[in-house]
Design an enzyme around this catalytic site. Structure first.
Site, PDB file in Angstrom:
ATOM      1  N   LEU A  75       0.850  -1.192   0.000  1.00  0.00           N
ATOM      2  CA  LEU A  75       0.000   0.000   0.000  1.00  0.00           C
ATOM      3  C   LEU A  75       0.885   1.241   0.000  1.00  0.00           C
ATOM      4  O   LEU A  75       2.114   1.136  -0.011  1.00  0.00           O
ATOM      5  CB  LEU A  75      -0.931  -0.023   1.215  1.00  0.00           C
ATOM      6  CG  LEU A  75      -1.734  -1.313   1.437  1.00  0.00           C
ATOM      7  CD1 LEU A  75      -2.660  -1.167   2.640  1.00  0.00           C
ATOM      8  CD2 LEU A  75      -2.535  -1.714   0.210  1.00  0.00           C
TER       9      LEU A  75
ATOM     10  N   LYS B  47      15.317   1.242   2.933  1.00  0.00           N
ATOM     11  CA  LYS B  47      14.572   1.715   1.751  1.00  0.00           C
ATOM     12  C   LYS B  47      14.437   3.239   1.752  1.00  0.00           C
ATOM     13  O   LYS B  47      14.605   3.896   0.716  1.00  0.00           O
ATOM     14  CB  LYS B  47      13.181   1.058   1.735  1.00  0.00           C
ATOM     15  CG  LYS B  47      12.235   1.589   0.677  1.00  0.00           C
ATOM     16  CD  LYS B  47      12.674   1.244  -0.721  1.00  0.00           C
ATOM     17  CE  LYS B  47      11.796   1.936  -1.748  1.00  0.00           C
ATOM     18  NZ  LYS B  47      12.254   1.712  -3.116  1.00  0.00           N
TER      19      LYS B  47
ATOM     20  N   LYS C  87       7.129  11.062   0.708  1.00  0.00           N
ATOM     21  CA  LYS C  87       6.920  10.269   1.932  1.00  0.00           C
ATOM     22  C   LYS C  87       8.224   9.583   2.337  1.00  0.00           C
ATOM     23  O   LYS C  87       8.621   9.619   3.507  1.00  0.00           O
ATOM     24  CB  LYS C  87       5.798   9.262   1.655  1.00  0.00           C
ATOM     25  CG  LYS C  87       5.536   8.222   2.700  1.00  0.00           C
ATOM     26  CD  LYS C  87       6.052   6.828   2.329  1.00  0.00           C
ATOM     27  CE  LYS C  87       5.573   6.278   1.006  1.00  0.00           C
ATOM     28  NZ  LYS C  87       6.206   5.034   0.622  1.00  0.00           N
TER      29      LYS C  87
HETATM   30  P1  NDP Z   1       0.096   3.441  -6.112  1.00  0.00           P
HETATM   31  O1  NDP Z   1      -0.278   4.792  -5.665  1.00  0.00           O
HETATM   32  O2  NDP Z   1       0.147   3.124  -7.551  1.00  0.00           O
HETATM   33  O3  NDP Z   1      -0.888   2.354  -5.432  1.00  0.00           O
HETATM   34  C1  NDP Z   1      -1.173   2.394  -4.054  1.00  0.00           C
HETATM   35  C2  NDP Z   1      -1.925   1.137  -3.678  1.00  0.00           C
HETATM   36  O4  NDP Z   1      -2.268   1.213  -2.286  1.00  0.00           O
HETATM   37  C3  NDP Z   1      -3.252   0.990  -4.432  1.00  0.00           C
HETATM   38  O5  NDP Z   1      -3.554  -0.387  -4.562  1.00  0.00           O
HETATM   39  C4  NDP Z   1      -4.238   1.680  -3.460  1.00  0.00           C
HETATM   40  O6  NDP Z   1      -5.568   1.269  -3.640  1.00  0.00           O
HETATM   41  C5  NDP Z   1      -3.694   1.180  -2.145  1.00  0.00           C
HETATM   42  N1  NDP Z   1      -4.066   1.999  -0.998  1.00  0.00           N
HETATM   43  C6  NDP Z   1      -3.610   3.246  -0.708  1.00  0.00           C
HETATM   44  N2  NDP Z   1      -4.155   3.676   0.446  1.00  0.00           N
HETATM   45  C7  NDP Z   1      -4.951   2.677   0.893  1.00  0.00           C
HETATM   46  C8  NDP Z   1      -5.786   2.525   2.031  1.00  0.00           C
HETATM   47  N3  NDP Z   1      -5.893   3.488   2.962  1.00  0.00           N
HETATM   48  N4  NDP Z   1      -6.473   1.367   2.171  1.00  0.00           N
HETATM   49  C9  NDP Z   1      -6.376   0.394   1.239  1.00  0.00           C
HETATM   50  N5  NDP Z   1      -5.604   0.479   0.134  1.00  0.00           N
HETATM   51  C10 NDP Z   1      -4.905   1.613  -0.031  1.00  0.00           C
HETATM   52  O7  NDP Z   1       1.480   3.121  -5.387  1.00  0.00           O
HETATM   53  P2  NDP Z   1       2.640   2.105  -5.840  1.00  0.00           P
HETATM   54  O8  NDP Z   1       2.063   0.802  -6.219  1.00  0.00           O
HETATM   55  O9  NDP Z   1       3.557   2.800  -6.772  1.00  0.00           O
HETATM   56  O10 NDP Z   1       3.442   1.987  -4.450  1.00  0.00           O
HETATM   57  C11 NDP Z   1       3.054   1.102  -3.406  1.00  0.00           C
HETATM   58  C12 NDP Z   1       4.196   1.104  -2.382  1.00  0.00           C
HETATM   59  O11 NDP Z   1       5.394   0.640  -3.015  1.00  0.00           O
HETATM   60  C13 NDP Z   1       4.508   2.510  -1.836  1.00  0.00           C
HETATM   61  O12 NDP Z   1       4.876   2.437  -0.475  1.00  0.00           O
HETATM   62  C14 NDP Z   1       5.686   2.957  -2.705  1.00  0.00           C
HETATM   63  O13 NDP Z   1       6.465   3.925  -2.035  1.00  0.00           O
HETATM   64  C15 NDP Z   1       6.403   1.637  -2.939  1.00  0.00           C
HETATM   65  N6  NDP Z   1       7.247   1.552  -4.146  1.00  0.00           N
HETATM   66  C16 NDP Z   1       6.804   1.952  -5.397  1.00  0.00           C
HETATM   67  C17 NDP Z   1       7.632   1.844  -6.507  1.00  0.00           C
HETATM   68  C18 NDP Z   1       7.207   2.247  -7.894  1.00  0.00           C
HETATM   69  O14 NDP Z   1       8.065   2.257  -8.806  1.00  0.00           O
HETATM   70  N7  NDP Z   1       5.936   2.580  -8.151  1.00  0.00           N
HETATM   71  C19 NDP Z   1       9.005   1.326  -6.380  1.00  0.00           C
HETATM   72  C20 NDP Z   1       9.335   0.847  -5.061  1.00  0.00           C
HETATM   73  C21 NDP Z   1       8.494   0.997  -3.992  1.00  0.00           C
HETATM   74  P3  NDP Z   1      -6.496   1.967  -4.784  1.00  0.00           P
HETATM   75  O15 NDP Z   1      -6.222   1.190  -6.043  1.00  0.00           O
HETATM   76  O16 NDP Z   1      -7.876   1.797  -4.274  1.00  0.00           O
HETATM   77  O17 NDP Z   1      -6.079   3.413  -4.870  1.00  0.00           O
END
Ligand code: NDP
Length: 299
Positions: free
Chosen positions: A69, A175, A244
């Site tokens: 998340l 990280k 963040k």
């Molecule tokens: P996104 O913004 O694309 O997706 C976030 C995900 O979290 C979605 O599935 C969203 O659901 C869900 N979510 C957010 N808030 C809540 C909540 N309160 N309750 C339930 N579900 C929630 O983020 P990313 O996939 O890019 O990133 C996810 C994690 O991985 C983060 O911590 C990020 O820092 C880390 N990361 C990302 C990278 C990247 O290249 N993108 C690389 C390495 C780490 P919904 O679909 O409903 O919005």
């Protein structure tokens, strides 16, 4: 002997989705849940995974529950209530949190789960959405090393390098510092190249030199040539998430009483960038702020 493990994956965002796809491709029995249900429904249609109605439903029968998340607080909020993860998690299960989280919240989650006989490791990843698709992510793990060994085959479906960093929270800490370097490199590279462009140097020429010299970084070698000079700025990793991460790193430095003016300043710059560019901007778009201040485009 190898035992089939039932997996649940919660959070099919930009990086969670391709990670979950790697688990599905490894033929591990998989249930998925996502807050926006349609994302989980389409994933289930494409992969044959089970679309769970609630976090509790996803966790039911799972040996390993993976969360990915936005923040640790989002993960903590998913634990309680009749539909929450704890209502479904069985004793002996492991929660693997692949969120880039904060160490303090991860420690709180681990303590809460331990009371129910559930193990927890923080296991944030690096390598971007393309690394997730290819299964070449780096996974940095905090928690009991024996628990990591139990879930290692699952992490290896998307991770090429899986490293035990220390106790719960250590993966999050590593990280955050890694991503602080990314944020610093994006800002510093933008500042340097803006100055060079104004001085009449072609940015491609400058990068050609720098990338064969000691100032190079992933940012100069890949992000700038592919995303800035081409003006494509693809949306792969939200700037809000990098803000963040560097905030977590700045807080870590403060807690450890390490003077870290570069970290604190860049954290503030990214807070400004998040305010200016919004929640959906990609992290590389921070460059546009420097360009606006300098009155020049790095192209
Ligand atoms: P996104 O913004 O694309 O997706 C976030 C995900 O979290 C979605 O599935 C969203 O659901 C869900 N979510 C957010 N808030 C809540 C909540 N309160 N309750 C339930 N579900 C929630 O983020 P990313 O996939 O890019 O990133 C996810 C994690 O991985 C983060 O911590 C990020 O820092 C880390 N990361 C990302 C990278 C990247 O290249 N993108 C690389 C390495 C780490 P919904 O679909 O409903 O919005």
């Amino acid at each position: 002997m190898f035992r089939v493990m039932n997996i649940a994956f919660l959070g099919l965002g930009a990086i969670g989705r391709p990670m979950a796809a790697r688990v599905a491709a490894a033929k591990m029995p998989l249930a998925v849940w996502n807050r926006t249900a349609e994302r989980a429904a389409s994933f289930a249609r494409e992969t044959g995974a089970r679309h769970a109605a609630t976090p509790a439903d996803a966790a039911r029968n799972a040996d390993v529950v993976i969360t990915c998340l936005s923040t640790s607080k989002d993960v903590a909020a998913l634990l309680g209530g009749t539909d929450g993860l704890m209502a479904g998690l069985k004793r002996g299960a492991v929660l693997v949190d692949c969120t880039s989280g904060d160490p303090a919240t991860s420690r709180r989650i681990a303590a809460q789960l331990a009371e129910h006989g559930v193990d927890f490791i923080d296991a944030p990843v690096s390598g971007g959405t393309i690394g997730a698709e290819k299964g070449t992510l780096t996974v940095m793990v905090g928690g009991d090393a024996a628990v990591l060994e139990r879930v290692r085959p699952v992490l290896q479906t998307f991770g090429q390098k899986v490293v035990h960093c220390g106790d719960v929270g250590a993966g999050d800490a590593v990280k955050a510092v890694n991503n602080a370097f990314l944020a610093i490199h994006v800002m510093a590279t933008a500042e340097g190249l803006a100055a060079l462009v104004k001085a009449g140097v072609e940015p491609a020429v400058a990068l050609d030199v720098i990338n064969a010299s000691s100032g190079r970084s992933n940012t100069s070698m890949n992000l700038f040539p592919e995303r800035v000079l081409t003006r494509t700025f693809p949306k792969t990793f939200r700037l809000a998430l990098l803000e963040k991460d560097i905030g977590i790193a700045a807080e870590l430095a403060r807690q450890q009483r390490v003077p870290a003016p570069i970290l604190q300043l860049t954290a503030d710059l990214f807070r400004v960038a998040r305010g200016e560019l919004g929640e959906t901007a990609d992290h590389v778009e921070a460059v546009k702020l420097v360009e606006a201040w300098a009155g020049v485009e790095i192209a």
